[in-house]
Design an enzyme around this catalytic site. Sequence first.
Site, PDB file in Angstrom:
ATOM      1  N   GLY A   1       0.838  -1.211   0.000  1.00 26.77           N
ATOM      2  CA  GLY A   1       0.000   0.000   0.000  1.00 26.77           C
ATOM      3  C   GLY A   1       0.866   1.252   0.000  1.00 26.77           C
ATOM      4  O   GLY A   1       1.912   1.282   0.632  1.00 26.77           O
TER       5      GLY A   1
ATOM      6  N   GLU B   1       2.105  -7.491  -5.657  1.00 28.20           N
ATOM      7  CA  GLU B   1       2.689  -8.720  -6.235  1.00 28.20           C
ATOM      8  C   GLU B   1       3.586  -9.406  -5.196  1.00 28.20           C
ATOM      9  O   GLU B   1       4.484  -8.782  -4.620  1.00 28.20           O
ATOM     10  CB  GLU B   1       3.512  -8.346  -7.470  1.00 28.20           C
ATOM     11  CG  GLU B   1       4.405  -9.446  -8.012  1.00 28.20           C
ATOM     12  CD  GLU B   1       3.620 -10.633  -8.554  1.00 28.20           C
ATOM     13  OE1 GLU B   1       2.695 -10.415  -9.335  1.00 28.20           O
ATOM     14  OE2 GLU B   1       3.949 -11.783  -8.179  1.00 28.20           O
TER      15      GLU B   1
ATOM     16  N   ASN C   1       5.479  -4.838   5.854  1.00 29.89           N
ATOM     17  CA  ASN C   1       5.876  -6.180   6.294  1.00 29.89           C
ATOM     18  C   ASN C   1       5.991  -7.190   5.153  1.00 29.89           C
ATOM     19  O   ASN C   1       6.956  -7.944   5.085  1.00 29.89           O
ATOM     20  CB  ASN C   1       4.863  -6.693   7.327  1.00 29.89           C
ATOM     21  CG  ASN C   1       5.109  -6.071   8.684  1.00 29.89           C
ATOM     22  OD1 ASN C   1       6.254  -5.972   9.125  1.00 29.89           O
ATOM     23  ND2 ASN C   1       4.060  -5.627   9.346  1.00 29.89           N
TER      24      ASN C   1
ATOM     25  N   THR D   1       6.507  -6.682   1.999  1.00 31.26           N
ATOM     26  CA  THR D   1       7.644  -6.344   1.126  1.00 31.26           C
ATOM     27  C   THR D   1       8.963  -6.777   1.761  1.00 31.26           C
ATOM     28  O   THR D   1       9.851  -7.318   1.086  1.00 31.26           O
ATOM     29  CB  THR D   1       7.660  -4.822   0.869  1.00 31.26           C
ATOM     30  OG1 THR D   1       6.392  -4.447   0.349  1.00 31.26           O
ATOM     31  CG2 THR D   1       8.761  -4.420  -0.088  1.00 31.26           C
TER      32      THR D   1
ATOM     33  N   THR E   1       4.863   2.531   6.035  1.00 29.24           N
ATOM     34  CA  THR E   1       3.440   2.208   6.125  1.00 29.24           C
ATOM     35  C   THR E   1       2.765   3.169   7.105  1.00 29.24           C
ATOM     36  O   THR E   1       3.377   3.595   8.086  1.00 29.24           O
ATOM     37  CB  THR E   1       3.179   0.759   6.614  1.00 29.24           C
ATOM     38  OG1 THR E   1       1.793   0.625   6.945  1.00 29.24           O
ATOM     39  CG2 THR E   1       3.964   0.383   7.853  1.00 29.24           C
ATOM     40  N   ILE E   2       1.510   3.468   6.817  1.00 27.97           N
ATOM     41  CA  ILE E   2       0.751   4.280   7.776  1.00 27.97           C
ATOM     42  C   ILE E   2       0.446   3.459   9.034  1.00 27.97           C
ATOM     43  O   ILE E   2       0.116   4.014  10.067  1.00 27.97           O
ATOM     44  CB  ILE E   2      -0.578   4.803   7.184  1.00 27.97           C
ATOM     45  CG1 ILE E   2      -1.535   3.650   6.830  1.00 27.97           C
ATOM     46  CG2 ILE E   2      -0.326   5.684   5.974  1.00 27.97           C
ATOM     47  CD1 ILE E   2      -2.970   4.100   6.585  1.00 27.97           C
ATOM     48  N   ASP E   3       0.565   2.122   8.929  1.00 28.38           N
ATOM     49  CA  ASP E   3       0.169   1.261  10.061  1.00 28.38           C
ATOM     50  C   ASP E   3       1.197   1.256  11.195  1.00 28.38           C
ATOM     51  O   ASP E   3       0.865   0.861  12.318  1.00 28.38           O
ATOM     52  CB  ASP E   3      -0.025  -0.185   9.573  1.00 28.38           C
ATOM     53  CG  ASP E   3      -1.040  -0.296   8.449  1.00 28.38           C
ATOM     54  OD1 ASP E   3      -1.859   0.626   8.302  1.00 28.38           O
ATOM     55  OD2 ASP E   3      -1.010  -1.306   7.719  1.00 28.38           O
TER      56      ASP E   3
ATOM     57  N   MET F   1      -7.658   3.169   9.908  1.00 25.96           N
ATOM     58  CA  MET F   1      -6.893   2.058   9.310  1.00 25.96           C
ATOM     59  C   MET F   1      -5.789   1.565  10.255  1.00 25.96           C
ATOM     60  O   MET F   1      -5.594   2.105  11.339  1.00 25.96           O
ATOM     61  CB  MET F   1      -6.277   2.505   7.990  1.00 25.96           C
ATOM     62  CG  MET F   1      -7.193   2.364   6.804  1.00 25.96           C
ATOM     63  SD  MET F   1      -6.291   2.782   5.296  1.00 25.96           S
ATOM     64  CE  MET F   1      -7.392   2.114   4.060  1.00 25.96           C
TER      65      MET F   1
ATOM     66  N   ARG G   1      -4.244   7.678   3.552  1.00 28.32           N
ATOM     67  CA  ARG G   1      -3.009   7.314   2.855  1.00 28.32           C
ATOM     68  C   ARG G   1      -2.613   8.316   1.786  1.00 28.32           C
ATOM     69  O   ARG G   1      -1.553   8.196   1.178  1.00 28.32           O
ATOM     70  CB  ARG G   1      -3.194   5.948   2.189  1.00 28.32           C
ATOM     71  CG  ARG G   1      -2.749   4.838   3.062  1.00 28.32           C
ATOM     72  CD  ARG G   1      -3.020   3.464   2.547  1.00 28.32           C
ATOM     73  NE  ARG G   1      -2.988   3.223   1.136  1.00 28.32           N
ATOM     74  CZ  ARG G   1      -3.317   2.051   0.608  1.00 28.32           C
ATOM     75  NH1 ARG G   1      -3.674   1.050   1.386  1.00 28.32           N
ATOM     76  NH2 ARG G   1      -3.264   1.857  -0.677  1.00 28.32           N
TER      77      ARG G   1
END
Length: 345
Positions: free
Chosen positions: A14, A77, A112, A114, A134-136, A178, A268
Site C-alpha cells: 500500500g 505482487e 511487512n 515487502t 506504512t501508515i500502520d 486504518m 493514505r
Amino acid sequence: MGKPQRIGILTAGGDCPGINAAIRGVGKTAIVRHGMEVIGISSGFSGLINLDVHPLTESALSGILTLGGTILGTSREKPFKKSGNLGVDKPKIIKKNYRELGLDCLVCIGGNGTQKTANLLAEEGLNVVGIPKTIDNDVFGTDFTFGFDSALTIATDAIDRLHTTANSHKRIMVIEVMGHNAGWLTLYAGLAGGGDVILLPELGLDIKAVNRYLLDRAYKKKPYSIVVVAEGIEKPKDYLSAADYIAAMIESGTKIETRKTILGYIQRGGSPSPMDRILATRFGSHAVDLIASGNFGRMVVNVGGLTSSIPLKDVAGKTRLVPTDHSLINKARSLDICMGDVCDV
Ligand code: F6P
C-alpha cells in the site's frame, strides 16, 4: 564485488505519504554522494518480473519531496506466493532480470509483506536493502515508519471535526481508523483527537462495558461521545466493517443515536508531514550508505530516535503490534478513556 555502481529501487504494498521523499533520499545520495546509477522499477515486484524499468536521473528526483503516493507506482505482487503463479517461477525471473540489469543491489521500500519478500530474495543470493514504510507503523524492529505521522495528522483532524457535529446533535460518533491488524494509528489518533473510547485489535472487547461507560457519560451530562475504532478489531462475519459493528452494538445497547465514519484511503493520500519527509529522507540516505559499505540483507530502522539497521531475516514474517502494557494505553486509562476491555463505571 567491487564498489556498487548501479542500484535498483522499487516500492511495493500500500502506498503512503513519504515514499517519494525516500526515493529522493536514496536517489540523490546514490548519484551525488556515491556516483551510482539508479534504476527505477515500476509497480513493485511486478516491474522486476516484467522488466518495467527506467533510469532515475537527478532531474527525475527534483520536486518529488512533497508529493504523496509513489512516482514508481506500487503493487501487491508476491513473487514467492505459490498460488496464482500458474507454473511461472517468478523468483527465477527476478534473479535473471536483476543480473541482466546489472544491478549491484535492490532497494525495497515497503511494509511487512515487502520486507518478507526482500528477505527471501536476499536468501536467493541477491543484494537487498529494505526501507520500512506504512501508515500502520507495524513493521517489526523500528519505532516508526514514515507515513504514520501524516496519517495520524489526517485521522486526528477528522476526529477534531467530529466533535462539533457530535456536540450539535448530542450523538455518539464512531470513527474507524486504518492500521490493518495493528492499533498504532487508532491509539495515537484516539489520544490526539480526544476520543472517549479507543478500541484496538490488541485488547479484548467487552461491548457491554463500553455501553455502560457511554451511558454513564450521558448520565453525567456529557453531551456526546467519540469512539475511535481500529479497522482490525475482531468482529462477527456479518458486519462489513468494524465501524458498522461497533455503531450497531452501541446504538442498540445504549439507545443513544449513533453515527459512523470510515476514514479509509483519505489516510493514505496527500503530501507527507514534515516529520515523515525527514524520516523518509534519513531512511533513504542511510540505505545507500549501507549499500556503499557493502552491508546488504538489512532493513533501515529508527530506534530511540536514531537511524540504524537490522538484518532482514530478523524482520521477515513478523508484525509489530501495540504491546498491551504500552505506556500510552496506561496513560489513556489514567485519563478515564475506555479502552474497550475493562471500562466499568
Ligand atoms: O497497510 C496500509 C493499509 O492502508 C492498511 O491500513 C489497510 O488495511 C490496507 O493497507 C488496505 O489495503 P489495500 O490498499 O490493498 O486496500
